[in-house]
Design an enzyme around this catalytic site. Structure first.
Site, PDB file in Angstrom:
ATOM      1  N   ASP A 342       0.834  -1.192   0.000  1.00  0.00           N
ATOM      2  CA  ASP A 342       0.000   0.000   0.000  1.00  0.00           C
ATOM      3  C   ASP A 342       0.874   1.250   0.000  1.00  0.00           C
ATOM      4  O   ASP A 342       1.858   1.334   0.742  1.00  0.00           O
ATOM      5  CB  ASP A 342      -0.897  -0.023   1.247  1.00  0.00           C
ATOM      6  CG  ASP A 342      -1.750   1.213   1.383  1.00  0.00           C
ATOM      7  OD1 ASP A 342      -2.637   1.415   0.529  1.00  0.00           O
ATOM      8  OD2 ASP A 342      -1.529   1.978   2.335  1.00  0.00           O
ATOM      9  N   GLU A 378       1.598  -0.535  -5.036  1.00  0.00           N
ATOM     10  CA  GLU A 378       0.673   0.547  -5.339  1.00  0.00           C
ATOM     11  C   GLU A 378       1.572   1.765  -5.521  1.00  0.00           C
ATOM     12  O   GLU A 378       2.059   2.330  -4.535  1.00  0.00           O
ATOM     13  CB  GLU A 378      -0.325   0.774  -4.211  1.00  0.00           C
ATOM     14  CG  GLU A 378      -1.315   1.880  -4.535  1.00  0.00           C
ATOM     15  CD  GLU A 378      -2.216   2.237  -3.367  1.00  0.00           C
ATOM     16  OE1 GLU A 378      -3.389   2.575  -3.616  1.00  0.00           O
ATOM     17  OE2 GLU A 378      -1.750   2.200  -2.208  1.00  0.00           O
TER      18      GLU A 378
END
Length: 741
Positions: A342, A378
Site C-alpha cells: 500500500d 501501489e
C-alpha cells in the site's frame, strides 16, 4: 518466577516448547518492564535487564502460548525533542505474533489529556488497550507446497476476508467473515471455477478502529490502520484471539494452496495506527518515537506522506529490520506467496523525494526469501512527487493506474484515448520496457476496493458517499464513470442492457490485455455499493458481496439463456427483437455476468497469445515462415492504422491482429509456442459501426466473443466469417474473432 538472560534475537516473544524468550528494541528507554497479564486484570512485571545493541531481552521458563503481555517503557517524555515515553501506557510488542482484545478509546490510551495536548497523561492504559500474545509456532503443514504460479499465468482476485464471505449462503453463520471461511469448499470452489490463481487479501495485519469512526458509529472496514505487522487481525478469527487466529490463518493458506491458489497480502508498512501527534500511544510511539517515525523540523509533529497522520522512517535501520523481518515471517512461517504494498512510494522516501534506489529496495532485492515471492506496488502516495507508475525497479510489478484510467476513458467515449489505449492493451511498453521489465510488470485492473465497483462504474456519474458521514466530501470526485443514461437503479431495459454490455466490455478488455489481470471481489456478479466510492468505513450490507441465490437464473459456467423467447440477448434466438423487453431478475443478471467472466478468464488461460512474456516487436518474428507481423493495427475499414488514425480526436474504433504463430518467447523447455490468431474489434462509439475483416490475415474466422451478447463461444460453435466480410458492431461493443493455427 525464574528470569534467565535470554537472547536478543529474534525480536518479539519466541516460544520454544519449554518457555518464551522476549526481546524488544528501544534506544530511548532507560528501563523496560515486561508485563505478564492475568485474566483477573492484574499483571506481573519483570524488568528486562539484559541489553545488547539497544535490545532488551529475557527468557522466562514456563511461559506458555496464550500468555498475554505488554511492555512499559521508562524514558524521556519530551515531545519537543521527539520522544514520548510514558510508563503508564501498556505498549504492544511491535513483533507480537498475535494480539488480543480491542481498544475502547478511553482517554487513558493517549499520552496527553483531551483538550490539553501540552499536559502529560499518566492514566494507566492497560484496562483500555489490547495485549500481545505468546503463540505456538508449531503447525502441521502436511505436504503443503507453494503454487509458485508464473506471472503470465496469474489471475489476481482482490478480496476482503469479511466482505467476500459474510453473505455466502452456503457458509455456516459462525464461519462467515473469518479466515476459516476462506478455507470453506464453497469459497474455494467459486475461485477455482472462476479461474483465479491468486487471492489478494485486503489488510489482515492486526489493525485498530479509528477513534473518530467509532464515535460516529462507523468502523475502519478496509483495515489500512496497522498496529501489528506480524499478527493476523484477531476479529477475523472464529476460534478465539489467544493465538488461535494464527492457526486459523495457516489453515486457510494450506487449503487455498491445495486448490492451487496463491495468497497475497495487502500490507501497510508506510504508517501505523498511532496517527498524528494527537493520536494514541499504543506501541511504537511509546517505545522509541524518533526511531520509528519521520518527524518534522519541529519534532513535536510528524511528516505525513500517507494522509494518515504519520509515516514510518524508512531510512532507520530498525524500521527496515522490522519490515524485512515481518515480510520474511509471513513467507516462511505463514507461507504466503507475495505482497501488495500500500502507498509503496512512501517506502522509497529515504528523505523527501521518492528514490527508486532507496535502502528498502536494496534490501528486498538481495533478500533470499522476500525477493522470490510476488512483489506488487501501489506506485503512489499523497506526498509531493508521489505518483510513480512505471518507476519502480525490476523485480516489482505495479498496479497500473494508467491502464485503469485509459480503459475507462475509452469505453465512456472520451476523445484522444486511442493511442494510449493501444499501449495499455499491449502491456504498457512505454512504462516498463526501458528498464528491462516486461508486460507482466503491469497489473491491469479496471476497479479495485478503492473507488466504484464495476457495476457502479456504469451506473453512476457522481459519488454518493452520504453514509460515510462527511456530507459526500470524501472520495474521488473524478471517477471516469458514465451512468449509461440514468443515475443509479433503473428499470429501463435499454439502460440495463447497455450497462451489462459495458461491464462485459471492461471485463473482456481486461482479459484480452497483456499483463496480469486483477478482478475485484464481487465484480463478477456486478455487485453495487449504491454509488459509494469510498466504502472504507462501511462494515455492513453496503460493502459485503451479495451472492446470487442458488438455483435462480442461468446455470453457473454456462451461456446465459433467458426465459423470455423475445430476449435479444438470447443466444438461441437468431433475430434481434426490437422494443421493450421484460427486465431480467437481478439474480439472472448476476449469474449471466458470472458465466461471462468465467469464460473470458478461461479463454485467456487457454491462449498464450493473450499472456505473452515479452513485448510485441511489431514485425514478423525471425526464424519462422510466417510473413505476418506479431501484431498489427487496422481501422474499422480494414486499412492499416497510420499516424493520423491514431491521433484523430474522434477515433474510437480499431481492429487489433494478434498473431499466434509469431510468439517470440519459447516454452519452459525451449520449445516454440504457437497459438491460434485473433482479431479484436473495438467499437467505443455510441453508434453501430461496420468493421471489415482485413483481407490478408487469413481466409476464415470464427466469432468467439461478442459483448453485445452475454456469452463466450468455444469449440467451433460461433458464427463463421471470411476475409473481406463486413460486420456490424453495435455501439460500445467488442468482437473477438479466432483463426485456428
Amino acid at each position: 518466577m525464574q528470569v534467565w538472560p535470554g537472547q536478543m534475537y529474534p525480536l518479539g516473544a519466541t516460544y520454544d516448547g519449554a518457555g518464551t524468550n522476549f526481546a524488544v528494541f528501544s534506544e530511548a528507554a532507560k528501563r523496560i518492564e515486561l508485563c505478564l497479564l492475568h485474566d483477573d486484570g492484574s499483571e506481573t512485571a519483570v524488568e528486562l535487564r539484559e541489553s545488547d545493541a539497544f535490545v532488551r531481552h529475557a527468557y522466562l521458563p514456563g511461559v506458555m502460548p496464550g500468555q498475554r503481555y505488554g511492555f512499559r517503557v521508562h524514558g524521556p517524555y519530551e515531545p519537543e525533542r521527539g520522544q514520548r515515553c510514558n510508563s503508564a501506557k501498556l505498549l504492544l510488542d511491535p513483533y507480537a505474533r498475535a494480539m488480543s482484545g480491542r481498544i475502547d478509546w478511553d482517554e487513558a490510551v493517549y499520552g496527553y489529556h483531551f483538550g490539553r495536548p501540552e499536559v502529560r497523561n499518566d492514566l494507566d492504559s492497560a484496562p483500555h488497550t489490547m495485549a500481545s500474545v505468546v503463540v505456538n509456532p508449531y503447525f502441521d503443514w502436511g505436504d503443503d507446497r507453494p503454487p509458485r504460479t508464473a506471472y503470465h499465468e496469474t489471475v489476481l482476485y482482490e478480496a476482503h476476508v469479511k466482505g467476500l464471505t459474510m453473505r455466502h449462503p452456503e457458509l455456516p453463520e459462525e464461519l462467515r467473515g473469518t479466515y476459516a471461511a476462506l478455507a470453506h469448499p464453497a469459497i474455494i470452489d467459486h475461485l477455482t471455477k472462476l479461474g483465479v490463481t491468486a487471492l489478494e487479501l485486503m489488510p489482515v495485519h492486526q489493525f485498530v478502529q479509528d477513534h473518530r469512526l467509532v464515535d460516529a458509529g462507523l468502523t475502519n472496514y478496509w483495515g489500512y490502520n496497522t498496529i501489528g505487522f506480524f499478527a493476523p487481525h484477531n476479529a477475523y478469527a472464529s476460534w478465539g484471539d489467544r493465538g488461535q487466529q494464527v492457526l486459523e490463518f495457516k489453515t486457510a493458506v494450506r487449503a487455498l494452496h491445495q486448490a492451487g491458489i496463491e495468497v497475497i497480502l495487502d500490507v501497510v508498512y508506510n504508517h501505523t495506527a498511532e496517527g498524528s501527534h494527537l493520536g494514541p500511544t499504543l506501541s511504537f510511539r511509546g517505545l522509541d518515537n524518533a526511531s520509528y517515525y519521520r518527524l518534522s523540523e519541529d519534532r513535536k509533529y510528524y511528516m505525513d506522506t500517507t494522509g494518515t497522520g504519520n509515516s514510518l522512517l524508512m531510512r532507520s535501520p530498525h524500521v527496515l529490520q522490522l519490515v524485512m523481518d515481518s515480510l520474511r515471517y509471513w513467507v516462511q512461517e505463514m507461507r504466503v506467496d507475495g505482497f501488495r504494498f500500500d502507498l509503496a512510494a512512501t517506502l522509497a522516501r529515504q528523505f523527501h523525494e521518492v528514490d527508486r534506489l532507496s535502502s528498502f529496495f536494496d534490501l528486498v532485492h538481495q533478500d533470499p526469501v522476500v525477493s522470490q515471492v510476488k512483489l506488487i506496488a501501489e506506485p503512489w502516495d499523497v506526498g509531493e512527487g508521489g505518483y510513480q507508475v512505471g518507476n519502480f525497479p525490476p523485480l516489482w510489478t505495479e498496479w497500473n493506474g494508467k491502464y485503469r484510467d485509459t480503459v475507462r476513458d475509452l469505453w465512456r467515449g472520451e476523445p484522444r484515448t486511442l493511442a494510449e489505449f493501444g499501449s495499455r492493451l499491449t502491456g504498457s511498453s512505454d512504462l516498463y520496457q526501458e528498464d528491462g521489465r516486461r508486460p507482466l510488470a503491469s497489473v491491469n485492473f479496471v476497479t479495485c476496493h478503492d473507488g466504484f465497483t464495476l457495476h457502479d462504474l456504469v451506473a453512476y456519474n457522481e459519488k454518493h458517499n452520504e453514509a460515510n458521514g462527511e456530507d459526500n466530501r470524501d472520495g474521488e470526485r473524478f471517477n471516469r464513470s458514465w451512468n449509461c443514461g440514468a443515475e443509479g437503479p433503473t428499470d429501463d431495459p435499454g439502460v440495463r442492457r447497455l450497462r451489462a454490455r459495458q461491464m462485459r466490455n471492461f471485463l473482456a478488455t481486461l482479459m484480452l490485455s497483456q499483463g496480469v489481470p486483477m478482478l475485484s471481489h464481487g465484480d463478477e456478479f456486478g455487485r453495487s455499493q449504491g454509488g459509494n466510492n469510498n466504502a472504507y468505513c462501511q462494515d455492513n450490507e453496503l460493502s459485503w458481496v451479495r451472492w446470487p441465490e442458488p438455483g435462480r437464473g442461468g446455470g453457473a459456467g454456462e451461456p446465459y439463456v433467458s426465459d423470455d423467447p423475445d430476449d435479444p440477448d438470447d443466444p438461441d434466438d437468431p433475430d434481434e427483437a426490437d422494443g421493450p423487453q421484460e427486465t431480467p431478475r437481478a439474480d439472472e443478471e448476476q449469474l449471466a455476468l458470472l458465466a461471462f467472466v468465467r469464460q473470458m478468464v478461461w479463454l485467456r488461460r487457454d491462449h498464450p497469445v493473450f499472456r505473452r512474456r515479452r513485448f510485441f516487436q511489431g514485425h514478423p518474428m525471425e526464424g519462422t515462415h510466417d510473413e505476418l507481423s506479431d501484431i498489427a493495427w487496422f481501422t474499422a475499414g480494414g486499412e492499416e492504422m497510420g499516424p493520423r488514425d491514431w491521433q484523430s480526436v474522434h477515433a474510437k474504433s480499431l481492429t487489433v491482429f494478434l498473431n499466434g504463430s509469431s510468439i517470440s518467447e519459447p516454452g519452459p523447455r525451449g520449445e516454440p509456442i504457437t497459438d491460434d490468431s485473433f482479431l479484436l474489434m473495438f467499437n467505443a462509439h455510441d453508434q453501430e459501426k461496420q468493421f471489415m475483416v482485413p483481407e490478408h490475415l487469413g481466409r476464415q474466422w470464427q466469432v468467439v466473443v461478442d459483448t453485445d451478447r452475454p456469452f463466450v463461444v468455444a469449440d467451433g460453435g460461433g458464427a463463421k466469417v471470411k476475409a473481406g466480410d463486413r460486420l456490424t458492431l453495435v455501439g460500445r461493443s467488442l468482437l473477438v474473432l479466432q483463426r485456428p493455427a
